[in-house]
Design a protein around this motif. Sequence first.
Motif, PDB file in Angstrom:
ATOM      1  N   LYS A 113     -20.323 -70.100  61.400  1.00 59.13           N
ATOM      2  CA  LYS A 113     -21.044 -69.302  62.384  1.00 59.13           C
ATOM      3  C   LYS A 113     -20.280 -68.027  62.689  1.00 59.13           C
ATOM      4  O   LYS A 113     -19.069 -67.942  62.470  1.00 59.13           O
ATOM      5  CB  LYS A 113     -21.244 -70.116  63.662  1.00 59.13           C
ATOM      6  N   LYS A 114     -20.981 -67.049  63.223  1.00 58.77           N
ATOM      7  CA  LYS A 114     -20.370 -65.753  63.478  1.00 58.77           C
ATOM      8  C   LYS A 114     -19.185 -65.856  64.430  1.00 58.77           C
ATOM      9  O   LYS A 114     -18.151 -65.208  64.228  1.00 58.77           O
ATOM     10  CB  LYS A 114     -21.402 -64.779  64.052  1.00 58.77           C
ATOM     11  N   GLU A 115     -19.305 -66.693  65.480  1.00 62.41           N
ATOM     12  CA  GLU A 115     -18.238 -66.788  66.472  1.00 62.41           C
ATOM     13  C   GLU A 115     -17.003 -67.511  65.948  1.00 62.41           C
ATOM     14  O   GLU A 115     -15.937 -67.465  66.567  1.00 62.41           O
ATOM     15  CB  GLU A 115     -18.736 -67.479  67.737  1.00 62.41           C
ATOM     16  N   GLU A 116     -17.135 -68.200  64.794  1.00 65.99           N
ATOM     17  CA  GLU A 116     -16.000 -68.918  64.215  1.00 65.99           C
ATOM     18  C   GLU A 116     -15.664 -68.387  62.821  1.00 65.99           C
ATOM     19  O   GLU A 116     -14.883 -68.997  62.091  1.00 65.99           O
ATOM     20  CB  GLU A 116     -16.320 -70.413  64.129  1.00 65.99           C
ATOM     21  N   PHE A 117     -16.220 -67.234  62.469  1.00 66.59           N
ATOM     22  CA  PHE A 117     -16.139 -66.750  61.099  1.00 66.59           C
ATOM     23  C   PHE A 117     -14.691 -66.500  60.663  1.00 66.59           C
ATOM     24  O   PHE A 117     -14.213 -67.061  59.678  1.00 66.59           O
ATOM     25  CB  PHE A 117     -16.963 -65.466  60.954  1.00 66.59           C
ATOM     26  N   GLY A 118     -13.996 -65.658  61.395  1.00 63.38           N
ATOM     27  CA  GLY A 118     -12.610 -65.379  61.041  1.00 63.38           C
ATOM     28  C   GLY A 118     -11.713 -66.582  61.227  1.00 63.38           C
ATOM     29  O   GLY A 118     -10.821 -66.845  60.415  1.00 63.38           O
ATOM     30  N   TYR A 119     -11.945 -67.338  62.297  1.00 62.32           N
ATOM     31  CA  TYR A 119     -11.141 -68.517  62.587  1.00 62.32           C
ATOM     32  C   TYR A 119     -11.290 -69.559  61.483  1.00 62.32           C
ATOM     33  O   TYR A 119     -10.308 -70.113  60.996  1.00 62.32           O
ATOM     34  CB  TYR A 119     -11.562 -69.107  63.926  1.00 62.32           C
ATOM     35  N   GLY A 120     -12.545 -69.816  61.073  1.00 67.80           N
ATOM     36  CA  GLY A 120     -12.770 -70.771  60.000  1.00 67.80           C
ATOM     37  C   GLY A 120     -12.192 -70.298  58.679  1.00 67.80           C
ATOM     38  O   GLY A 120     -11.585 -71.075  57.928  1.00 67.80           O
ATOM     39  N   PHE A 121     -12.345 -69.013  58.392  1.00 66.66           N
ATOM     40  CA  PHE A 121     -11.807 -68.464  57.156  1.00 66.66           C
ATOM     41  C   PHE A 121     -10.280 -68.468  57.147  1.00 66.66           C
ATOM     42  O   PHE A 121      -9.664 -68.445  56.085  1.00 66.66           O
ATOM     43  CB  PHE A 121     -12.318 -67.038  56.924  1.00 66.66           C
ATOM     44  N   SER A 122      -9.665 -68.484  58.330  1.00 70.84           N
ATOM     45  CA  SER A 122      -8.204 -68.532  58.362  1.00 70.84           C
ATOM     46  C   SER A 122      -7.689 -69.822  57.731  1.00 70.84           C
ATOM     47  O   SER A 122      -6.653 -69.832  57.054  1.00 70.84           O
ATOM     48  CB  SER A 122      -7.690 -68.398  59.800  1.00 70.84           C
ATOM     49  N   PHE A 123      -8.434 -70.909  57.892  1.00 72.64           N
ATOM     50  CA  PHE A 123      -8.028 -72.172  57.279  1.00 72.64           C
ATOM     51  C   PHE A 123      -8.300 -72.151  55.781  1.00 72.64           C
ATOM     52  O   PHE A 123      -7.528 -72.715  54.991  1.00 72.64           O
ATOM     53  CB  PHE A 123      -8.745 -73.344  57.950  1.00 72.64           C
ATOM     54  N   TYR A 124      -9.374 -71.486  55.380  1.00 70.58           N
ATOM     55  CA  TYR A 124      -9.613 -71.302  53.949  1.00 70.58           C
ATOM     56  C   TYR A 124      -8.464 -70.518  53.322  1.00 70.58           C
ATOM     57  O   TYR A 124      -7.967 -70.859  52.242  1.00 70.58           O
ATOM     58  CB  TYR A 124     -10.940 -70.569  53.733  1.00 70.58           C
ATOM     59  N   THR A 125      -8.031 -69.469  53.997  1.00 73.08           N
ATOM     60  CA  THR A 125      -6.934 -68.649  53.489  1.00 73.08           C
ATOM     61  C   THR A 125      -5.639 -69.446  53.440  1.00 73.08           C
ATOM     62  O   THR A 125      -4.856 -69.331  52.492  1.00 73.08           O
ATOM     63  CB  THR A 125      -6.755 -67.401  54.365  1.00 73.08           C
ATOM     64  N   LEU A 126      -5.421 -70.257  54.462  1.00 72.10           N
ATOM     65  CA  LEU A 126      -4.238 -71.114  54.469  1.00 72.10           C
ATOM     66  C   LEU A 126      -4.204 -72.015  53.230  1.00 72.10           C
ATOM     67  O   LEU A 126      -3.161 -72.209  52.610  1.00 72.10           O
ATOM     68  CB  LEU A 126      -4.232 -71.991  55.722  1.00 72.10           C
ATOM     69  N   PHE A 127      -5.370 -72.534  52.852  1.00 72.83           N
ATOM     70  CA  PHE A 127      -5.426 -73.487  51.751  1.00 72.83           C
ATOM     71  C   PHE A 127      -5.577 -72.788  50.398  1.00 72.83           C
ATOM     72  O   PHE A 127      -5.201 -73.351  49.373  1.00 72.83           O
ATOM     73  CB  PHE A 127      -6.586 -74.463  51.956  1.00 72.83           C
ATOM     74  N   GLU A 128      -6.133 -71.571  50.402  1.00 74.77           N
ATOM     75  CA  GLU A 128      -6.367 -70.873  49.136  1.00 74.77           C
ATOM     76  C   GLU A 128      -5.101 -70.236  48.591  1.00 74.77           C
ATOM     77  O   GLU A 128      -4.786 -70.361  47.414  1.00 74.77           O
ATOM     78  CB  GLU A 128      -7.424 -69.780  49.326  1.00 74.77           C
ATOM     79  N   ARG A 129      -4.379 -69.536  49.445  1.00 80.30           N
ATOM     80  CA  ARG A 129      -3.190 -68.816  48.979  1.00 80.30           C
ATOM     81  C   ARG A 129      -1.989 -69.679  49.236  1.00 80.30           C
ATOM     82  O   ARG A 129      -1.713 -70.231  49.639  1.00 80.30           O
ATOM     83  CB  ARG A 129      -3.065 -67.484  49.707  1.00 80.30           C
ATOM     84  N   PHE A 130      -1.007 -69.834  49.094  1.00 83.61           N
ATOM     85  CA  PHE A 130       0.151 -70.684  49.054  1.00 83.61           C
ATOM     86  C   PHE A 130       0.239 -71.612  50.251  1.00 83.61           C
ATOM     87  O   PHE A 130       1.311 -71.875  50.721  1.00 83.61           O
ATOM     88  CB  PHE A 130       1.391 -69.819  48.935  1.00 83.61           C
ATOM     89  N   SER A 131      -0.897 -72.095  50.776  1.00 88.58           N
ATOM     90  CA  SER A 131      -0.814 -73.023  51.900  1.00 88.58           C
ATOM     91  C   SER A 131      -0.566 -74.412  51.366  1.00 88.58           C
ATOM     92  O   SER A 131      -1.283 -75.346  51.667  1.00 88.58           O
ATOM     93  CB  SER A 131      -2.095 -72.985  52.720  1.00 88.58           C
ATOM     94  N   THR A 132       0.398 -74.532  50.508  1.00 84.51           N
ATOM     95  CA  THR A 132       0.732 -75.809  49.907  1.00 84.51           C
ATOM     96  C   THR A 132       1.803 -76.509  50.726  1.00 84.51           C
ATOM     97  O   THR A 132       2.722 -75.874  51.236  1.00 84.51           O
ATOM     98  CB  THR A 132       1.229 -75.602  48.471  1.00 84.51           C
TER      99      THR A 132
END
Length: 414
Positions: A335-354
């Motif tokens: 949702k729009k109100e969680e867009f950046g917040y939700g994507f922050s977890f995607y970024t954590l897991f996509e780029r070296f969030s190992t």
Amino acid sequence: MNKKNLFYWSLYDFANSFVFINFLLYFSQWLVIDGGLSDFWYNAIFAISSVILLFSGPTLASFTDKFGGRKHFLKFSTFGTILGYGFATLLAYLNQPMIFIAICFLIGQYFYQLSFIFHNPMIEDVADINHRARASGICQFSNSLGQLMGLVLSLFFSKNRLASLLPSIIIFFLLSLPILIYFKEQQIRQAKLSIQSFSNGSKEFFRKLVIFFSVSVAVPVLVAFFFFNDALLTASNNYSIYMERVFSIPDMTKNIILMTILIMSALGGLTFGKIADRIGALKSIKIILITWIVLFPGLGLVKTIPGLIICSTMLGFTMGGMVAVVRAYLSQKLKKEEFGYGFSFYTLFERFSTFFGPLTWGGSIAIFGTSATSYRITMIFMTVYIVIGFLVIQFWKIKQRSTNLQTEQTSSMI
């Protein structure tokens, strides 16, 4: 679709790929093989930077959801990446103590990850919801193309493993300027981030986390992504070392193999972007996961270099597709109100969030030694995390419900 914004957005992913591939391929080998840093501590750098990002990235993303300014924070994280990686390279050239080199590399790694906390949600200003899979595929194509060009660059600086690092940093800086200057945001920055507002947001971290992971329909894919991407990125981070230890492959041959992988990754991003628009993003994700469950054991069991190339090529094609499809899926479900917040977890897991993967890899090598057989066993064991990810997607469903996350974000930032 905003074609200018798509160009700037994709160009940034092209630009950062130069530092990504050169540091992943050459600096990793310099640290472990030439510098004497253990496999465990090399992998610990990624785990530590991921923990730091976990407690800062979502808070900053929540701030941009409410007050805008993603491009402003992208500038900050870009310059942090350049300084961290730049000092790590200079200290390595000067033969300074490994502890200082590792710390600078950790700082650069953190800011590199942080940049995507703000870059990925910019897809909202790039394409409408019906064209985001294609836009995501184009961006992934640019990312893989940038990594390929980064490898080509390294061929001109092949005298030692540090030679291509500073040129890659300079290229990253120059090609990142268009998005930092010309990208048009719909939500203009409305407030400055203060220490107090960041502190208040950090204090609400766990409450917002519980709310989001309880009600967002995107959560099962995010959690699954944590596991299978953990395995994927751990293997990627150690791939050049794996080829060295198991097959004794010279650097030139490694470049050829990685170039092949990147070409297929670029094509995979474009191909699966189109496929996901037709059959659905979730179904595309499952198809790729089933393929990986077969490919990872294949990488561990294959005995010949041609066999390694075949497995690596197939893995590269599906890697590019997975990045494009998961990013598109989340942009459609968040949702729009969680867009950046939700994507922050995607970024954590996509780029070296190992986290589990690097510790498993480093721990396995520490226990079983550095023989070729030990590396093969460790590669095969990564399949466990992929299977877990598939099972999460297959059996965990969350129904669409309303959320008070925006209210929580607003109150925590005041």
